[in-house]
Design an enzyme around this catalytic site. Structure first.
Site, PDB file in Angstrom:
ATOM      1  N   HIS A   1       0.835  -1.213   0.000  1.00 21.83           N
ATOM      2  CA  HIS A   1       0.000   0.000   0.000  1.00 21.83           C
ATOM      3  C   HIS A   1       0.867   1.259   0.000  1.00 21.83           C
ATOM      4  O   HIS A   1       0.558   2.240  -0.677  1.00 21.83           O
ATOM      5  CB  HIS A   1      -0.874   0.051   1.259  1.00 21.83           C
ATOM      6  CG  HIS A   1      -1.791  -1.119   1.449  1.00 21.83           C
ATOM      7  ND1 HIS A   1      -1.645  -2.022   2.478  1.00 21.83           N
ATOM      8  CD2 HIS A   1      -2.880  -1.521   0.745  1.00 21.83           C
ATOM      9  CE1 HIS A   1      -2.614  -2.920   2.413  1.00 21.83           C
ATOM     10  NE2 HIS A   1      -3.365  -2.654   1.373  1.00 21.83           N
TER      11      HIS A   1
ATOM     12  N   ARG B   1      -3.801  -9.977   4.895  1.00 21.54           N
ATOM     13  CA  ARG B   1      -4.277 -11.264   5.421  1.00 21.54           C
ATOM     14  C   ARG B   1      -3.132 -12.155   5.917  1.00 21.54           C
ATOM     15  O   ARG B   1      -3.401 -13.175   6.547  1.00 21.54           O
ATOM     16  CB  ARG B   1      -5.078 -12.005   4.351  1.00 21.54           C
ATOM     17  CG  ARG B   1      -6.434 -11.379   4.067  1.00 21.54           C
ATOM     18  CD  ARG B   1      -7.319 -12.291   3.215  1.00 21.54           C
ATOM     19  NE  ARG B   1      -8.693 -11.823   3.160  1.00 21.54           N
ATOM     20  CZ  ARG B   1      -9.214 -11.102   2.165  1.00 21.54           C
ATOM     21  NH1 ARG B   1      -8.462 -10.766   1.137  1.00 21.54           N
ATOM     22  NH2 ARG B   1     -10.471 -10.729   2.197  1.00 21.54           N
TER      23      ARG B   1
HETATM   24  P1  AMP Z   1      -6.294  -4.084  -0.275  1.00 19.70           P
HETATM   25  O1  AMP Z   1      -6.136  -3.214   0.916  1.00 19.70           O
HETATM   26  O2  AMP Z   1      -5.845  -5.489  -0.056  1.00 19.70           O
HETATM   27  O3  AMP Z   1      -7.662  -3.991  -0.908  1.00 19.70           O
HETATM   28  O4  AMP Z   1      -5.294  -3.521  -1.362  1.00 19.70           O
HETATM   29  C1  AMP Z   1      -5.325  -2.182  -1.755  1.00 19.70           C
HETATM   30  C2  AMP Z   1      -4.432  -1.996  -2.950  1.00 19.70           C
HETATM   31  O5  AMP Z   1      -3.108  -2.397  -2.612  1.00 19.70           O
HETATM   32  C3  AMP Z   1      -4.848  -2.865  -4.150  1.00 19.70           C
HETATM   33  O6  AMP Z   1      -4.669  -2.127  -5.339  1.00 19.70           O
HETATM   34  C4  AMP Z   1      -3.879  -4.020  -4.062  1.00 19.70           C
HETATM   35  O7  AMP Z   1      -3.636  -4.645  -5.303  1.00 19.70           O
HETATM   36  C5  AMP Z   1      -2.641  -3.317  -3.557  1.00 19.70           C
HETATM   37  N1  AMP Z   1      -1.729  -4.285  -2.934  1.00 19.70           N
HETATM   38  C6  AMP Z   1      -2.019  -5.142  -1.930  1.00 19.70           C
HETATM   39  N2  AMP Z   1      -0.949  -5.922  -1.651  1.00 19.70           N
HETATM   40  C7  AMP Z   1       0.036  -5.542  -2.509  1.00 19.70           C
HETATM   41  C8  AMP Z   1       1.369  -5.972  -2.742  1.00 19.70           C
HETATM   42  N3  AMP Z   1       1.930  -6.953  -2.025  1.00 19.70           N
HETATM   43  N4  AMP Z   1       2.081  -5.357  -3.707  1.00 19.70           N
HETATM   44  C9  AMP Z   1       1.519  -4.375  -4.457  1.00 19.70           C
HETATM   45  N5  AMP Z   1       0.267  -3.934  -4.297  1.00 19.70           N
HETATM   46  C10 AMP Z   1      -0.468  -4.493  -3.335  1.00 19.70           C
END
Ligand code: AMP
Length: 283
Positions: free
Chosen positions: A37, A187
């Site tokens: 993020h 997660r």
């Molecule tokens: P989330 O909070 O899981 O909904 O993720 C929010 C944003 O962060 C989304 O665009 C995800 O694809 C991105 N994201 C989550 N984990 C990663 C990671 N390990 N590397 C790059 N982007 C990520």
């Protein structure tokens, strides 16, 4: 940095920024921030005058038996981290603020949403496009930032932007990983010590499959190799492990130029996803 929880406050901030002709980078998240993020936020900061990060665990993208209730949340910690990454405004609404009615109108994601994660999480991408469309309307970003970690999500959002003429650019960043290769994810905190130790085998399996595929062009053999690696090195259950063309998410043909090799594995109760995107030259 400011934290706001109402749509009115967000719109006021956006209105002011637009009046000053500032470009806006939007980083949608569900919070419990990690370096993935923060890399999105830093990239947005480098390319825009202002960065807005939304932090919202969106109930409409969770199925009835999924982890909406237990999804990790820590706004004070997220606030500090976001500030350090250059975020100017956090928008952290309540569910009632985002969805004041029970929703007379639904958005439905198309063909790209019925496979991979969409097959095991019916309705998930309908919830994703619903919340992202709302965030696009509210934050009026010049550019919006998403991670390749959720490659299917990016492909679907790009389709939505094209089909509904959202006046913005989508930027994708590569997957940010732990030192042992595990893709960073909010997660990952669910994993037991044993599960955490086994989890890097998922990325290793993707790399084995990619190398075999580039050498032999035999997708079936490559998938079998990766499956073997995961089942021999983890107690996980594979949900899917598949080659598709990217970004259309169609069956691979001899004409395919860009490949998505995507995997989802239940490691204990935690569903982990990962992927590689590459061309025939391996890039
Ligand atoms: P989330 O909070 O899981 O909904 O993720 C929010 C944003 O962060 C989304 O665009 C995800 O694809 C991105 N994201 C989550 N984990 C990663 C990671 N390990 N590397 C790059 N982007 C990520």
């Amino acid at each position: 940095m400011k934290v706001v929880t109402t749509i009115a406050e967000l719109k006021h901030y956006v209105h002011q920024a637009k009046k000053e002709q500032k470009s806006i980078g939007l980083v949608p998240t569900m919070g419990y921030l990690h370096d993935g993020h923060l890399t999105l936020a830093r990239t947005a900061k480098a390319e825009n005058d202002i960065v807005i990060m939304s932090i919202f665990v969106n109930p409409t993208q969770f199925g009835p038996n999924e982890d909406f209730e237990s999804y990790p949340r820590d706004l004070p910690r997220d606030t500090e981290l976001a500030k350090s990454a250059g975020v100017d405004l956090i928008f952290a609404p309540s569910v009632e603020e985002m969805y004041p009615s029970d929703g007379g109108i639904k958005l439905v994601a198309g063909r790209q949403s019925t496979i991979l994660c969409g097959a095991s999480r019916p309705g998930h991408f309908d919830g994703v496009v619903q919340v992202v469309a709302k965030l696009f309307h509210l934050a009026e970003p010049t550019r919006a930032y998403f991670g390749q970690k959720d490659a299917q999500q990016v492909a679907i959002i790009e389709t939505m932007v094209r089909d509904f003429n959202f006046p913005l650019e989508i930027t994708t960043i590569p997957i940010v990983r732990e030192e042992d290769g595990l893709a960073k994810s909010s997660r990952n905190v669910y994993l037991s010590e044993q599960e955490r130790a086994e989890a890097p085998a998922i990325f290793a399996a993707l790399n084995l499959a990619k190398a075999h595929f580039l050498q032999t062009k035999n997708a079936e053999e490559a998938i079998a190799l990766a499956e073997k690696h995961i089942t021999e090195n983890t107690a996980g259950r594979i949900d899917y492990l598949q080659f598709l063309s990217y970004p259309d998410l169609a069956v691979v043909t001899p004409q395919t130029e860009k490949f998505l090799l995507a995997v989802a594995v239940y490691v204990g109760k935690t569903r982990l996803i990962d992927n590689l995107i590459f061309s025939l030259k391996g890039e």
